[in-house]
Design a protein around this motif. Structure first.
Motif, short mmCIF file in Angstrom:
data_model
loop_
_atom_site.label_atom_id
_atom_site.label_comp_id
_atom_site.label_asym_id
_atom_site.label_seq_id
_atom_site.Cartn_x
_atom_site.Cartn_y
_atom_site.Cartn_z
N ALA A 431 21.39 2.16 -3.82
CA ALA A 431 20.69 0.98 -3.32
C ALA A 431 19.94 1.26 -2.02
O ALA A 431 18.80 0.81 -1.83
N GLY A 432 20.56 2.02 -1.12
CA GLY A 432 19.90 2.32 0.15
C GLY A 432 18.63 3.11 -0.05
O GLY A 432 17.59 2.81 0.55
N ALA A 433 18.69 4.15 -0.89
CA ALA A 433 17.49 4.95 -1.16
C ALA A 433 16.44 4.12 -1.88
O ALA A 433 15.23 4.30 -1.65
N ALA A 434 16.87 3.22 -2.76
CA ALA A 434 15.91 2.38 -3.49
C ALA A 434 15.15 1.46 -2.54
O ALA A 434 13.92 1.30 -2.65
N VAL A 435 15.86 0.83 -1.61
CA VAL A 435 15.19 -0.04 -0.65
C VAL A 435 14.23 0.75 0.23
O VAL A 435 13.10 0.33 0.49
N GLN A 436 14.65 1.93 0.68
CA GLN A 436 13.75 2.78 1.47
C GLN A 436 12.52 3.15 0.65
O GLN A 436 11.40 3.16 1.17
N GLY A 437 12.73 3.48 -0.62
CA GLY A 437 11.59 3.80 -1.48
C GLY A 437 10.66 2.63 -1.64
O GLY A 437 9.42 2.79 -1.67
N ALA A 438 11.22 1.43 -1.77
CA ALA A 438 10.39 0.23 -1.92
C ALA A 438 9.54 -0.02 -0.68
O ALA A 438 8.39 -0.47 -0.78
N LEU A 439 10.09 0.28 0.49
CA LEU A 439 9.35 0.05 1.74
C LEU A 439 8.22 1.06 1.94
O LEU A 439 7.36 0.87 2.81
N ARG A 440 8.18 2.10 1.12
CA ARG A 440 7.08 3.06 1.19
C ARG A 440 5.98 2.77 0.18
O ARG A 440 4.99 3.50 0.12
N LEU A 441 6.13 1.71 -0.61
CA LEU A 441 5.16 1.39 -1.65
C LEU A 441 4.31 0.20 -1.24
O LEU A 441 4.76 -0.95 -1.27
N ASP A 442 3.10 0.47 -0.86
CA ASP A 442 2.15 -0.59 -0.53
C ASP A 442 1.44 -1.01 -1.82
O ASP A 442 0.68 -0.24 -2.39
N ARG A 443 1.72 -2.22 -2.29
CA ARG A 443 1.07 -2.73 -3.49
C ARG A 443 0.17 -3.93 -3.20
O ARG A 443 -0.30 -4.59 -4.11
N ARG A 444 -0.07 -4.21 -1.92
CA ARG A 444 -0.91 -5.35 -1.55
C ARG A 444 -2.33 -4.87 -1.34
O ARG A 444 -2.58 -3.99 -0.51
N PRO A 445 -3.31 -5.43 -2.06
CA PRO A 445 -4.69 -4.96 -1.89
C PRO A 445 -5.25 -5.35 -0.53
O PRO A 445 -4.85 -6.37 0.06
N PRO A 446 -6.18 -4.56 -0.02
CA PRO A 446 -6.81 -4.88 1.27
C PRO A 446 -7.83 -6.01 1.10
O PRO A 446 -8.12 -6.45 -0.02
N THR A 447 -8.35 -6.48 2.21
CA THR A 447 -9.40 -7.49 2.20
C THR A 447 -10.58 -6.99 3.02
O THR A 447 -10.42 -6.16 3.92
#
Length: 544
Positions: A431-447
């Motif tokens: 779980a700890g590694a998964a949350v860290q991995g999630a925080l490295r994934l930017d899926r929000r498009p820029p404006t």
């Protein structure tokens, strides 16, 4: 654990009978097209049933076009199925089965204390799956986990404050509402997913502060379909299913459609693998991770979860093979070992009374409270993975189901190294590694946007381009890579002028007219800003 003793009805529907299949004597009919509006859809479904001489036997699920029917007295399921299949309005006809909870076999090795476990805390599974590190970064409070099971005793002190809704799709007579649990299974499963942390009572669920949506089911196919759709419509981010069929029957089309309905609307579906050594996990697990797709990290519409034991091996009772996605702890390994501690009902339930033929001897007392039990099985592993998925979604709400599934697989701990294996899939959830991995994934498009002078008389003009990239709090922002600049003239189609990284851009305006300018940014993670619906700036070119 509960093992339902069900008589398998010998029903021939064009498919081979399975010794493990428990049918209900009803058919699931999937319509080719669902008319808009519940009343219209219900009318269409009733018309199909009437043409075939069938008796409606359940509510229509309009979202996936499913109606449940049974034959009239004196008719056979075989004949009814044949008539229904000849109707041009019918897409599929399936025999309805009733699943059983994912349970450990009724052997005493899974229900008696293990002296060799002395010195281990009752939270050994959470520590070894790195949940405390995950809880430091994500608390799960923004996420609702739906637990489809046989009810949850919501008065339990570990669950009382966590229930966001409770819905009853159990039509079996004599069963109470969704807030009651006659079996004991659902209460235990729900606590492993979302038991209240930090209250000085019992345990902390894997998803920590996640909320619970209780979907009580009698585990018939139609009930499960309704529960999946209802959980999706109520906004569940994660759907946990600790049950499944124990045979090779083809999954009904309606359940396949329900899984797609939930996945397409953003839900992460998690289902228990079989509770016996087999490569066929039954449905819904084999819908989420079909045969042959386990080794493909990007394949599937959910996670099929098997159980690992204290030695980091696949549990002796757990399913394996190419339908397995991932593992979590669900047992010890030695004779006389306990399973995983979780909440239990206040009064006797079917598990401990031995509804399957043998009492479990699994109830225990924790800090003077006897509402707890040690249970082992893929049933226990499944809500642990569901809780990890809830933490990932809480840490980065921009992630879609495929992102969450891949993060959990990529970061899973693989004893001995390597990639996917038959026994543990992509490994034991971390779980700890998964949350860290999630925080490295930017899926929000820029404006982005552009400014231009309102008029000009020259052959060129200067545009001022701005672009910003953001992400959920705590998520690493990828940053803007470039901006695409588009231009249209006199209301015509827009054409790409250039792709730039500059904030100041000179562009040509070759002839007089009215020009409009648009921008579309892309960041370094590959997220592309949605295509603009209207221009950011307009310029009138008077003379050239």
């Amino acid at each position: 654990m509960r093992r339902l003793v069900l008589v398998c009805l010998a029903v021939a529907l064009g498919l081979p009978a399975s010794a493990g299949a428990a049918t209900t004597g009803r058919l699931l009919v999937s319509l080719r097209a669902t008319p808009s509006g519940h009343a219209t859809a219900a009318t269409a479904a009733s018309a199909v049933a009437a043409r075939a001489g069938a008796v409606p036997a359940g509510r229509i699920v309009t979202q996936v076009g499913m109606v449940t029917v049974r034959p009239r007295a004196g008719q056979t399921l075989r004949a009814l199925a044949a008539r229904l299949r000849r109707d041009p309005a019918v897409r599929a006809v399936d025999a309805e089965h009733r699943a059983t909870p994912r349970l450990v076999p009724d052997d005493p090795v899974f229900s008696t204390p293990d002296p060799a476990a002395a010195g281990q805390t009752l939270a050994w599974w959470a520590v070894r799956e790195n949940f405390p590190a995950a809880w430091d970064r994500a608390d799960g409070d923004s996420v609702t986990v739906a637990v489809i099971d046989q009810g949850v005793e919501i008065s339990h002190p570990d669950l009382a404050g966590k229930i966001r809704a409770a819905v009853d799709f159990d039509s079996d007579p004599g069963h109470g509402p969704a807030t009651e649990d006659e079996a004991g299974h659902g209460t235990h499963v729900a606590s492993l997913a979302c038991a209240q942390p930090g209250n000085g009572i019992g345990l902390a669920g894997a998803g920590f502060d996640c909320g619970l949506l209780v979907e009580k089911s009698d585990l018939t196919n139609s009930s499960v379909v309704r529960a999946i759709v209802d959980a999706t419509d109520r906004g569940a981010s994660v759907i946990s299913m600790s049950f499944g069929t124990d045979d090779r029957s083809r999954a009904p089309q309606a359940m396949i459609d329900a899984v797609s309905y939930a996945y397409d609307r953003g839900a992460v579906l998690v289902a228990a693998a079989a509770d016996k050594r087999t490569t066929e996990q039954g449905f819904p697990a084999n819908i989420l991770q079909p045969t042959g797709t386990g080794p493909d990290i990007a394949a599937g519409k959910g996670l099929s979860v098997t159980a690992a034991d204290f030695t980091d091996e696949a549990a002796s009772f757990a399913g394996d093979g190419s339908q397995i996605s991932i593992a979590a702890y669900g047992a010890f390994s030695r004779p006389g070992a306990d399973g995983v501690l979780g909440a239990f009902t206040a009064g006797p339930n079917e598990i401990e009374l031995g509804a399957s033929g043998k009492p479990c001897n699994c109830r225990t007392t924790l800090a003077g409270d006897a509402r707890y039990a040690f249970l082992a099985g893929t049933s226990m592993a499944t809500p642990i993975v569901a809780g990890a998925a809830a933490l990932v979604r809480d840490a980065n709400p921009d992630l879609g189901p495929a992102d969450v599934m891949q993060v959990l697989k990529r970061t899973a701990r693989r004893p001995g190294g390597g990639g996917w294996t038959d026994g543990l899939g992509w490994g034991i959830v971390d779980a700890g590694a998964a949350v860290q991995g999630a925080l490295r994934l930017d899926r929000r498009p820029p404006t982005s946007s552009v400014l231009a002078p309102s008029t000009t008389s020259g052959r060129s003009l200067v545009l001022r381009v701005t672009a910003t990239d953001t992400a959920a709090p705590g998520v690493r922002v990828a940053g803007v890579r470039s901006v695409r600049v588009y231009r249209s003239r006199n209301g015509g189609a827009a054409h790409l002028v250039t792709t730039t990284t500059s904030r100041r851009l000179r562009v040509r305006v070759p002839s007089r007219g009215r020009y409009a300018f648009y921008t579309q940014a892309v960041d370094r993670a590959g997220n592309l800003e949605p295509a603009p619906q209207s221009p950011d700036a307009r310029t009138r070119v008077a003379t050239v």
